[in-house]
Write a protein that holds these residues in place. Structure first.
Motif, PDB file in Angstrom:
ATOM      1  N   LYS A  33       0.825  -1.211   0.000  1.00 11.25           N
ATOM      2  CA  LYS A  33       0.000   0.000   0.000  1.00 11.25           C
ATOM      3  C   LYS A  33       0.853   1.253   0.000  1.00 11.25           C
ATOM      4  O   LYS A  33       0.369   2.336  -0.276  1.00 11.25           O
ATOM      5  N   ASN A  39      -1.002   8.177   1.877  1.00  8.16           N
ATOM      6  CA  ASN A  39      -2.205   7.535   1.379  1.00  8.16           C
ATOM      7  C   ASN A  39      -2.735   8.192   0.116  1.00  8.16           C
ATOM      8  O   ASN A  39      -3.933   8.285  -0.080  1.00  8.16           O
ATOM      9  N   VAL A  41      -4.095   8.506  -3.440  1.00  6.67           N
ATOM     10  CA  VAL A  41      -4.841   7.544  -4.246  1.00  6.67           C
ATOM     11  C   VAL A  41      -4.262   7.592  -5.657  1.00  6.67           C
ATOM     12  O   VAL A  41      -4.244   8.657  -6.266  1.00  6.67           O
ATOM     13  N   ARG A 141      -6.327   9.474   0.673  1.00  9.68           N
ATOM     14  CA  ARG A 141      -7.276   8.652   1.398  1.00  9.68           C
ATOM     15  C   ARG A 141      -7.109   8.875   2.902  1.00  9.68           C
ATOM     16  O   ARG A 141      -6.001   9.026   3.396  1.00  9.68           O
ATOM     17  N   GLY A 228     -14.772   4.139   1.468  1.00 13.85           N
ATOM     18  CA  GLY A 228     -13.623   4.804   0.871  1.00 13.85           C
ATOM     19  C   GLY A 228     -13.287   4.269  -0.507  1.00 13.85           C
ATOM     20  O   GLY A 228     -12.599   4.923  -1.278  1.00 13.85           O
ATOM     21  N   SER A 229     -13.753   3.051  -0.815  1.00 13.88           N
ATOM     22  CA  SER A 229     -13.432   2.507  -2.134  1.00 13.88           C
ATOM     23  C   SER A 229     -14.695   2.288  -2.969  1.00 13.88           C
ATOM     24  O   SER A 229     -14.636   2.241  -4.188  1.00 13.88           O
ATOM     25  N   SER A 283     -12.565   4.201   4.984  1.00  9.14           N
ATOM     26  CA  SER A 283     -11.895   5.494   4.884  1.00  9.14           C
ATOM     27  C   SER A 283     -12.697   6.436   4.004  1.00  9.14           C
ATOM     28  O   SER A 283     -13.771   6.104   3.517  1.00  9.14           O
ATOM     29  N   THR A 284     -12.165   7.636   3.819  1.00 13.66           N
ATOM     30  CA  THR A 284     -12.741   8.575   2.865  1.00 13.66           C
ATOM     31  C   THR A 284     -11.590   9.253   2.143  1.00 13.66           C
ATOM     32  O   THR A 284     -10.439   8.887   2.347  1.00 13.66           O
ATOM     33  N   THR A 285     -11.889  10.222   1.301  1.00  9.50           N
ATOM     34  CA  THR A 285     -10.822  10.896   0.558  1.00  9.50           C
ATOM     35  C   THR A 285     -10.961  12.405   0.729  1.00  9.50           C
ATOM     36  O   THR A 285     -12.038  12.901   1.046  1.00  9.50           O
TER      37      THR A 285
END
Ligand SMILES: *[C@@H]1O[C@H](CO)[C@@H](O)[C@H](O)[C@H]1NC(C)=O
Ligand SMILES: *[C@@H]1O[C@H](CO)[C@@H](O)[C@H](O)[C@H]1NC(C)=O
Ligand SMILES: *[C@@H]1O[C@H](CO)[C@@H](O)[C@H](O)[C@H]1NC(C)=O
Ligand SMILES: *[C@@H]1O[C@H](CO)[C@@H](O)[C@H](O)[C@H]1NC(C)=O
Ligand SMILES: *[C@@H]1O[C@H](CO)[C@@H](O)[C@H](O)[C@H]1NC(C)=O
Ligand SMILES: *[C@@H]1O[C@H](CO)[C@@H](O)[C@H](O)[C@H]1NC(C)=O
Length: 930
Positions: A33, A39, A41, A141, A228-229, A283-285
């Protein structure tokens, strides 16, 4: 590109030791990752464009003109893209978040599995070159909040109830404002909470949502199921009944005083709006954060507060930039400073690093409500255990001690021996140290143990992270007593009274900055955090299905406290932009200075972690005097700004006499001596201070007048510049009954001399940077890779200091270049170069280094920590394509890493640290015929 890791900002200690352990040599193998730092994206960007008004000669002033111009230009340049979100708030942020699709196209040669592709540098450059594009930044993210321990309170007679729920209001003199009926009436606070909105069914939060309620509205940008995805499913209702963080934050601002527990929000008459940006998990972005911020602005919120962020050190993330611009319009934006205090200086969070926002540090409450266990079988005082509510254990249970050695450093880190009995009927006693608490408890659980007390090893009595185990910390002396009694064959047992055993433990760190609160300043020496507020052991609301009330700690809790104080300010002074833009200065100049310890003679805590000090709401809101500015940014020795001016204005009706004086704070020695590693928190302080000369030392300001003053600083003498000493303190402006201060911060070294890249073997047992091979080892000489499956080289590296630019290029195997880091493996024969540098003799510049093409580049990368938690190192998988997705022909190459020093010039090769890899053979098989 800008990238960093985010995390939620309530705090629990996870690792049971204060000492940095070397990472497992192949830790990087699990870190796929991390193929982009932090993080970020892959392939998603936030593109900022100029406002329509700023584009000269635009025929149409249609509001979407800048977007259409952008998309048109992208198509013209053959950039494949999909628009995820459009932002259109003139004056604050105009742009779009886009997914670039050609960056996803994998080369025909070699099938790469499990490898996120790097965003196309070329497309990024193409976008950046479009007229009207102001910035291109990656989407970041943000991991969601982890579950916090919660307690179902049984009622007003619940023995677990803290008796002292207003202590935070007393510390900050909010109680004096409440006593005058000041509680934020008419102020609108938009809450953008890291997690899951708000439980507006909670009676203490008004029991409803909409006009006439405390919660006047909100919006759910994502929906319960968002992780998040997957695709967010927005709806108008920000209801949170699955997480609780946002509901806790809401109670700190707005809990109605009429509740069973007598808690009250700082601004319980303010109107709240909740913008939900997380689902129940995942998660979120940050494009969602921006969307929520801009909606808050267009819905007329006076205050926006965000209990979220990720360790960073830079001020440049998209969400930071947008937050800063919103602050500049006269709204107050409060953002958590972060919970990375244990990781040392230059590590505050973004978006809290937003230049004009208010970054909030946490202060420990003076009393911690803890529980006592009763000792049977020996005469011993009750043992205080770190839990707000009693363990749900009604039997009296014997103890079992995993080691009778009370100095053991790694107790229960390995599976317990076969001789261990079935532990199901015991309270297991373990010593803290080396591995995580969960690892120790997992070993105990393997012997059926379900209840444990871990005794401190000197790291500090605090909340710890125990997953879903029933376990917590006790103090060292109690653990030693239990272990010794057990060793002596005494039959000791413990019981956990379900009532009457709550104990107001006098927090030895009470009134000091919380050990978890992050250290600034930013890498470009901005003043973060700005201010401190209580954030440790705060009782507030939880969603009704989760128990209605609970206690949490973190800069997440300090931040809404400052939002509440901001609402009191707007409530008293009016909701005008001039009140908003001067709020931070007002809070900073009226705050209370915080010491580094309760020991006489110890220095004041560094401004790099306390900001201007603990907020004094009463003084900020009632004083007639205005001191400006609140911060002196003295910068480093190379960019030193020794002469600072400030003013004291009298808006009152009486003249007042003042004296000027200097209160230096401890000079924070930010690196471990003799290394380039950051000193872990608490960052050691020295008493070598700056000195200051004033234009005058006493003066009187008459009503309506403004006194102008200057202070001339000299950086501390005799400090070791190699540890990057951060000096700081306060210029006190004292009258008979009021005291103000301007806080200053500077570095007694040139940051350009700070070593950026870790070149030691401390963390992986091999000198870094290094190339990892698929078997988890590091290559030390020429090696071939097929780029099929996992057979790729991985660049493993650590940053001891943040860098504004990290660039990786492919170069020929025989390149002649004078790298600065860990040179090896370049034989004199190979050094007879195939390439010639026009400028070789003069050292050359960045662009003149002859590369075969860029592999990737990232901007504003935070430094690494010394903890193997995802922030400890960077691991970049190298694929056999250039940044523009052109396949690299098979052959022999080296990989050139270049990392720009802080304050360095990106056009100058000599301002970079550079490293050249061993020879890498690219041996991809020919493409398969389909
Ligand atoms: C709340 O305050 C009231 C009035 O001061 C007091 O009688 C009551 O005991 C308090 N309740 C708690 C739980 O502290
Ligand atoms: C809890 O334990 C501490 C330490 O032994 C003791 O001082 C205190 O009086 C106890 N309080 C209660 C309520 O048991
Ligand atoms: C506790 O957590 C572990 C790891 O997350 C999980 O495997 C286990 O099922 C959990 N146990 C309970 C009782 O929830
Ligand atoms: C400190 O100086 C550097 C180099 O000029 C500059 O980039 C940075 O913005 C300055 N920091 C502040 C807070 O002014
Ligand atoms: C890499 O592959 C080339 C071409 O097959 C071969 O000549 C060379 O010996 C290989 N090198 C290593 C270190 O295996
Ligand atoms: C892609 O980048 C490489 C290396 O910079 C360059 O040689 C090649 O021409 C580029 N390809 C295209 C299609 O632009």
């Amino acid at each position: 590109m800008k990238a960093f890791a985010w995390s939620y900002l309530c705090f629990l200690a996870f690792v049971s030791t204060a000492f940095a352990a070397k990472f497992p040599a192949n830790a990087w193998k699990d870190a796929t990752k991390q193929s982009v730092p932090g993080n970020a994206v892959p392939n998603k960007f936030i593109v900022e464009v100029a406002d329509a008004a700023d584009i000269p000669g635009k025929r149409s002033l249609h509001a979407r003109a800048p977007h259409e111009a952008l998309y048109h230009s992208l198509r013209k340049r053959d950039v494949g893209f999909k628009v995820d979100k459009e932002f259109n708030h003139q004056g604050i942020f105009v742009g779009a978040s886009v997914t670039l699709d050609n960056a996803n196209v994998r080369p025909a040669m070699g099938v790469i599995i499990d490898m996120p592709s790097y965003a196309s540098l070329q497309d990024q450059q193409k976008i950046a070159q479009i007229a009207g594009v102001k910035a291109v930044r990656p989407v970041v993210r943000i991991p969601g909040p982890k579950p916090v321990s919660m307690h179902v309170v049984t009622g007003v007679n619940d023995p677990a109830l803290p008796p002292d729920s207003e202590s935070t209001h007393i510390l900050t003199r909010v109680d004096k404002l409440h006593a005058q009926g000041i509680a934020g009436k008419g102020v609108k606070i938009g809450m953008i909470s890291l997690d899951t909105g708000i439980d507006h069914t909670h009676p203490t939060l008004g029991g409803g949502i909409g006009p006439g309620f405390k919660i006047i509205g909100g919006f759910d940008f994502v929906g319960d199921a968002f992780d998040g995805s997957n695709t967010p499913v927005p709806d108008p209702d920000p209801l949170d009944q699955c997480n609780g963080h946002g509901t806790h934050v809401a109670g700190i601002i707005g809990a109605d005083p009429v509740n069973p527990f007598n808690i009250s929000g700082v601004a319980f008459q303010a109107s709240l709006t909740s913008y939900r940006i997380f689902g129940c998990g995942g998660s979120t972005t940050d494009d969602v954060i921006i969307e929520a911020l801009l909606r808050g602005v267009s819905e007329g919120q006076d205050i926006l507060t965000m209990s979220l962020g990720g360790s960073d050190g830079w001020t440049e993330s998209s969400a930071s930039v947008v937050s800063s611009r919103i602050s500049d319009t006269g709204k107050i934006v409060t953002i958590a400073a972060g919970n990375d205090g244990s990781k040392g200086a230059f590590y505050t969070s973004s978006p809290g690093n937003a230049i004009s926002a208010i970054s909030v540090a946490s202060l420990d409450n003076t009393v911690i409500e803890l529980q006592n266990a009763t000792v049977h079988g020996a005469t011993h005082d009750p043992i205080t255990y770190f839990a707000t509510f009693p363990f749900p254990v009604t039997q009296t249970l014997p103890i079992f001690v995993t080691s009778t050695d009370t100095t053991v450093i790694d107790d229960a880190c390995d599976p317990l021996p076969d001789s261990t009995p079935d532990l199901s009927g015991f309270v297991t006693i373990i010593r803290r140290g080396t591995c995580t608490f969960v690892q120790k408890l997992t070993n105990v659980a393997a012997k059926k143990g379900s209840l444990a007390l871990i005794y401190d090893n000197g790291s500090g009595f605090s909340a710890i992270s125990v997953g879903n185990f029933t376990a917590t910390l006790i103090q060292a002396a109690d653990g030693v007593f239990l272990a010794n009694a057990f060793a002596a064959g005494q039959k000791i047992s413990l019981s956990f009274p379900q009532s009457g055993a709550a104990f107001g433990f006098p927090d030895p760190a009470g009134g000091l900055i919380s050990s978890f609160s992050s250290f600034g300043p930013t890498n470009d020496l901005f003043f973060k955090p700005a201010i401190a507020a209580p954030g440790g052991n705060i009782l507030s609301t939880l969603p009704v299905p989760l128990g209605s009330f609970g206690i949490e700690s973190g800069t997440s809790m300090a931040t809404p406290f400052m939002a509440g104080v901001s609402a009191l300010l707007f409530g008293v002074k009016g909701r005008s932009p001039s009140v908003g833009t001067t709020a931070r200065t007002l809070f900073e100049t009226t705050a209370q200075k915080i010491s580094s310890s309760h020991t006489d003679g110890d220095p004041l805590q560094s401004v790099a972690v306390q900001g201007g000090g603990l907020v004094d709401a009463f003084s900020a809101i009632t004083t007639d005097f205005v001191v400006t500015p609140g911060e002196f940014l003295l910068n480093d020795t190379a960019n030193f700004k020794p002469l600072q001016t400030f003013t004291v204005k009298n808006n009152g009706k009486k003249a007042k006499a003042f004296k000027l004086s200097h209160s230096p704070a401890g000079t924070a020695l930010s690196l471990q001596p003799g290394t380039s590693f950051p000193a872990d928190g608490p960052v050691p302080l020295s008493t070598q201070f700056a000195t200051v000369k004033f234009s005058e030392t006493s003066f009187t300001v008459h009503p309506g007048q403004t006194q102008k003053l200057t202070a001339h600083f000299t950086a501390p003498k005799g400090v070791d510049a190699s540890v990057l000493p951060i000096f700081s303190g306060f210029i006190d402006i004292t009258s008979a009954d009021e005291i103000f201060h301007v806080s200053y911060v500077g570095v007694a070294a040139s940051l350009k001399n700070a070593k950026v890249v870790d070149t030691t073997d401390t963390f992986f047992g091999t000198n870094l940077p290094a190339l990892g091979a698929p078997d988890g080892t590091f290559i030390s000489g020429p090696s071939n890779f097929t780029f099929v499956g996992a057979d790729i080289p991985t660049l493993v590296m650590r940053l001891d200091f943040g860098t504004p630019k990290l660039r990786v290029d492919l170069v020929g195997p025989n390149i002649k270049i004078k790298t600065t880091l860990n040179q090896r493996d370049i034989s004199p024969v190979l050094e007879r170069s195939l390439f010639t540098f026009p400028n070789d003799a003069k050292g050359g510049s960045f662009a003149q280094v002859k590369t075969l093409g860029p592999l990737f580049e990232f901007d504003f990368i935070p430094r690494n920590s010394d903890v193997n938690d995802g922030s400890g190192f960077n691991a970049f998988g190298i694929s056999n394509v250039f940044a523009n997705n052109t396949v690299i022909p098979n052959g022999s190459y080296r990989i050139l890493l270049r990392v720009l020093k802080v304050t360095g010039d990106p056009t100058k090769e000599e301002d970079f640290e550079s490293w050249l890899s061993p020879v890498v053979g690219f041996q991809a098989p020919p493409p398969k015929q389909s």
